[in-house]
Design a protein around this motif. Structure first.
Motif, PDB file in Angstrom:
ATOM      1  N   ASN A   7       9.726   7.498   2.985  1.00 28.03           N
ATOM      2  CA  ASN A   7      10.440   6.264   3.323  1.00 28.03           C
ATOM      3  C   ASN A   7       9.583   5.030   3.068  1.00 28.03           C
ATOM      4  O   ASN A   7      10.082   4.011   2.574  1.00 28.03           O
ATOM      5  N   LEU A   8       8.297   5.103   3.402  1.00 33.56           N
ATOM      6  CA  LEU A   8       7.410   3.965   3.149  1.00 33.56           C
ATOM      7  C   LEU A   8       7.318   3.662   1.663  1.00 33.56           C
ATOM      8  O   LEU A   8       7.457   2.505   1.234  1.00 33.56           O
ATOM      9  N   ASN A   9       7.090   4.681   0.849  1.00 33.66           N
ATOM     10  CA  ASN A   9       6.946   4.462  -0.588  1.00 33.66           C
ATOM     11  C   ASN A   9       8.248   3.975  -1.213  1.00 33.66           C
ATOM     12  O   ASN A   9       8.229   3.137  -2.125  1.00 33.66           O
ATOM     13  N   ALA A  10       9.387   4.482  -0.747  1.00 37.93           N
ATOM     14  CA  ALA A  10      10.673   3.996  -1.260  1.00 37.93           C
ATOM     15  C   ALA A  10      10.864   2.531  -0.906  1.00 37.93           C
ATOM     16  O   ALA A  10      11.367   1.739  -1.725  1.00 37.93           O
ATOM     17  N   VAL A  36       0.854  -1.195   0.000  1.00 39.98           N
ATOM     18  CA  VAL A  36       0.000   0.000   0.000  1.00 39.98           C
ATOM     19  C   VAL A  36       0.882   1.235   0.000  1.00 39.98           C
ATOM     20  O   VAL A  36       1.586   1.510   0.972  1.00 39.98           O
ATOM     21  N   TYR A  37       0.861   1.974  -1.112  1.00 39.57           N
ATOM     22  CA  TYR A  37       1.554   3.249  -1.187  1.00 39.57           C
ATOM     23  C   TYR A  37       0.642   4.338  -0.613  1.00 39.57           C
ATOM     24  O   TYR A  37      -0.570   4.259  -0.709  1.00 39.57           O
ATOM     25  N   ILE A  38       1.255   5.340  -0.038  1.00 38.12           N
ATOM     26  CA  ILE A  38       0.496   6.465   0.499  1.00 38.12           C
ATOM     27  C   ILE A  38       0.756   7.697  -0.364  1.00 38.12           C
ATOM     28  O   ILE A  38       1.909   8.057  -0.612  1.00 38.12           O
ATOM     29  N   ALA A  39      -0.314   8.296  -0.825  1.00 40.76           N
ATOM     30  CA  ALA A  39      -0.182   9.544  -1.599  1.00 40.76           C
ATOM     31  C   ALA A  39       0.110  10.687  -0.638  1.00 40.76           C
ATOM     32  O   ALA A  39      -0.667  10.934   0.289  1.00 40.76           O
ATOM     33  N   PRO A  40       1.222  11.390  -0.812  1.00 41.01           N
ATOM     34  CA  PRO A  40       1.547  12.511   0.097  1.00 41.01           C
ATOM     35  C   PRO A  40       0.515  13.621  -0.008  1.00 41.01           C
ATOM     36  O   PRO A  40      -0.174  13.767  -1.024  1.00 41.01           O
ATOM     37  N   GLN A  41       0.420  14.384   1.052  1.00 47.00           N
ATOM     38  CA  GLN A  41      -0.498  15.516   1.048  1.00 47.00           C
ATOM     39  C   GLN A  41      -0.034  16.579   0.052  1.00 47.00           C
ATOM     40  O   GLN A  41       1.165  16.787  -0.141  1.00 47.00           O
ATOM     41  N   VAL A  42      -0.997  17.241  -0.541  1.00 44.16           N
ATOM     42  CA  VAL A  42      -0.694  18.309  -1.496  1.00 44.16           C
ATOM     43  C   VAL A  42      -0.250  19.551  -0.729  1.00 44.16           C
ATOM     44  O   VAL A  42      -0.885  19.954   0.247  1.00 44.16           O
TER      45      VAL A  42
END
Length: 473
Positions: A404-407, A172-178
């Motif tokens: 870090n999670l997405n990487a 599960v990737y997390i989309a960063p806040q805009v």
């Protein structure tokens, strides 16, 4: 000898079982001997592969003096393995078997069955194999030998099922806040030299060429970028405790304003762009220096620094009581306490995804995490470009849990669990991070740790964690 290979459509389908298209017509088909196969399940649990099915003997036709050897076979592209056989014996053949030291046609069959009215017509078959890579997408076959010659013909022409036991992690990737406003800052310290009691900057005096160049390089790096706008420049000047506090206050203020005016003159900037402050004597820097020093009078000097009393009096007492240490302070400590701290606040315009794909190659520091994430979505997961974008993101946002999670996830897509671990350490405590830690542990065959993390994520409601627990317990 009569020999035949048969295939029957399994009527219970699990996610680990892939049925071949040409099995559809075999639903009611039996072999010549009246043997059927159903309820095939092939699953992987940790380091084992379980194969189960049911042998249906309702319509078996077998002469009294014959044996029917049912021989399963598991075959992949780079490996294969015979599975334990089942031998069904006619009445006379079974009597011969009992009277002759339990001799069988099959080599070490897992089960011997006597045909007849008292026979169990539904035989469950189960075997467990140590997992090997070739077993992923391997085919299950079943051959027959009715003559006892040990040669099973056509055993590999008609697969019963194909094992889909390759584990595909659910990440599960997390989309960063805009970032509605991308505010950034650059800061530094300058150690300008001034003649005694003077506040005018001489650009050629002692270390000033190098120190002024540092400040200008910082400003130039922002001003040269058309996508950036400076909104504030902060300067704070400090003097050392040497001399009187009143004199040092005048020097700190005058030298700070001198640096401000130098920058205004060089870049033709508005006076309103600047925020100016000064501190007459950097006693905090002084205290830190003494605290970590090897001065012979360190403890006594620290008592004076942290004690009550007039600042000028403290400095005079240090100078009078500890002259040797004071000389060291004049040479090694005080010059560093005369500094100008500066910070440039600026904003960066936003980029659409096409622009961001170009900027990430030239000035990635101008992109927000969300803009980098958008770039990553234009690439196929697991590709070098996909991984590279998340590597760039974590390079510029090294402490951000989402980066870090997405990487880590991008590396786990390729099975690179060891490389993902450093990022997972900084991925925060979200259910998504727990899920990724569980995936990494499972890849590293640390199954108990994997179960712990995946249960934590599952208990938090993350359905992907439940998927990753499949085959683990």
């Amino acid at each position: 000898m009569k020999r035949k290979t048969f295939y029957i459509l399994p009527y219970l389908v699990f996610s680990v079982l892939f049925l071949l298209p040409d099995m559809a017509f075999a639903l009611s088909r039996q072999d010549k001997n009246g043997v059927g196969i159903d309820q095939i399940q092939i699953s992987r649990v940790r380091d084992s592969v379980h194969i189960t099915f049911q042998i249906n003997l309702d319509s078996i036709r077998l002469r009294s003096n014959r044996s029917l050897v049912l021989q399963p076979f598991f075959k992949g592209e780079s490996g294969s393995q015979w599975l334990p056989a089942v031998e069904v014996m006619g009445r006379k053949r079974y009597l011969y078997y009992l009277r002759n030291d339990l001799q069988t046609y099959a080599e070490a069959p897992c089960r011997v069955v006597k045909a007849g009215k008292d026979m169990q017509h539904r035989l469950p078959y189960e075997t467990t194999l140590p997992y090997e890579l070739w077993m992923e997408n391997a085919s299950l076959y079943l051959g027959e030998d009715e003559c006892g010659c040990g040669q099973v013909i056509d055993a590999m022409q008609h697969p019963l099922a194909v094992a889909d036991i390759a584990w595909h992690p659910a990440l599960v990737y997390i989309a960063p806040q805009v970032e509605t406003v991308k505010s950034r800052q650059l800061s530094g310290h300058a150690y300008l030299d001034f003649p005694v009691n003077q506040t005018k900057i001489d650009p050629d005096y002692r270390r000033n060429p190098e120190e002024l160049a540092k400040i200008c390089a910082t400003i130039d790096s922002v001003r040269s970028d058309n996508d950036v706008r400076i909104i504030r420049i902060h300067i704070k000047g400090y003097a050392s405790p040497e001399g009187s506090y009143t004199s040092n206050a005048r020097l700190a203020e005058g030298r700070t304003n001198a640096l401000k005016q130098y920058i205004i003159n060089r870049y033709a900037l508005a006076d309103t762009l600047f925020n100016i402050a000064f501190e007459p004597e950097d006693w905090e820097g002084f205290r830190q220096y003494v605290k970590t020093s090897n001065l012979p009078d360190k403890d006594q000097i620290m008592q004076l620094i942290e004690g009550d009393g007039d600042i000028d009096s403290k400095e005079r007492q240090i100078r009078a009581r500890y002259p040797q240490s004071y000389r060291t302070l004049l040479e090694d400590c005080y010059p560093a306490l005369r500094h100008s701290d500066y910070r440039i606040d600026y904003v960066i315009r936003g980029f659409n995804v096409d622009e961001a794909k170009q900027v990430i190659r030239t000035r990635p520091q101008n992109l927000s995490l969300q803009e980098m994430f958008a770039v990553a979505q234009t690439y196929q997961p697991g590709t070098p470009e996909f991984i590279e974008v998340f590597q760039i993101a974590v390079q510029y946002y090294p402490t951000d849990p989402v980066a870090n999670l997405n990487a880590a996830n991008a590396l786990l897509e390729k099975g690179l669990a060891e490389q993902a671990l450093p990022y997972l350490m900084k991925a925060g405590e979200s259910p998504e991070a727990a899920n990724s830690r569980g995936v990494a542990m499972r890849m590293l065959e640390r199954y108990n740790d994997a179960a712990k993390w995946l249960h934590q994520a599952s208990d938090a409601g993350l359905k992907e964690a439940q998927t990753n627990l499949s085959g683990l317990e």
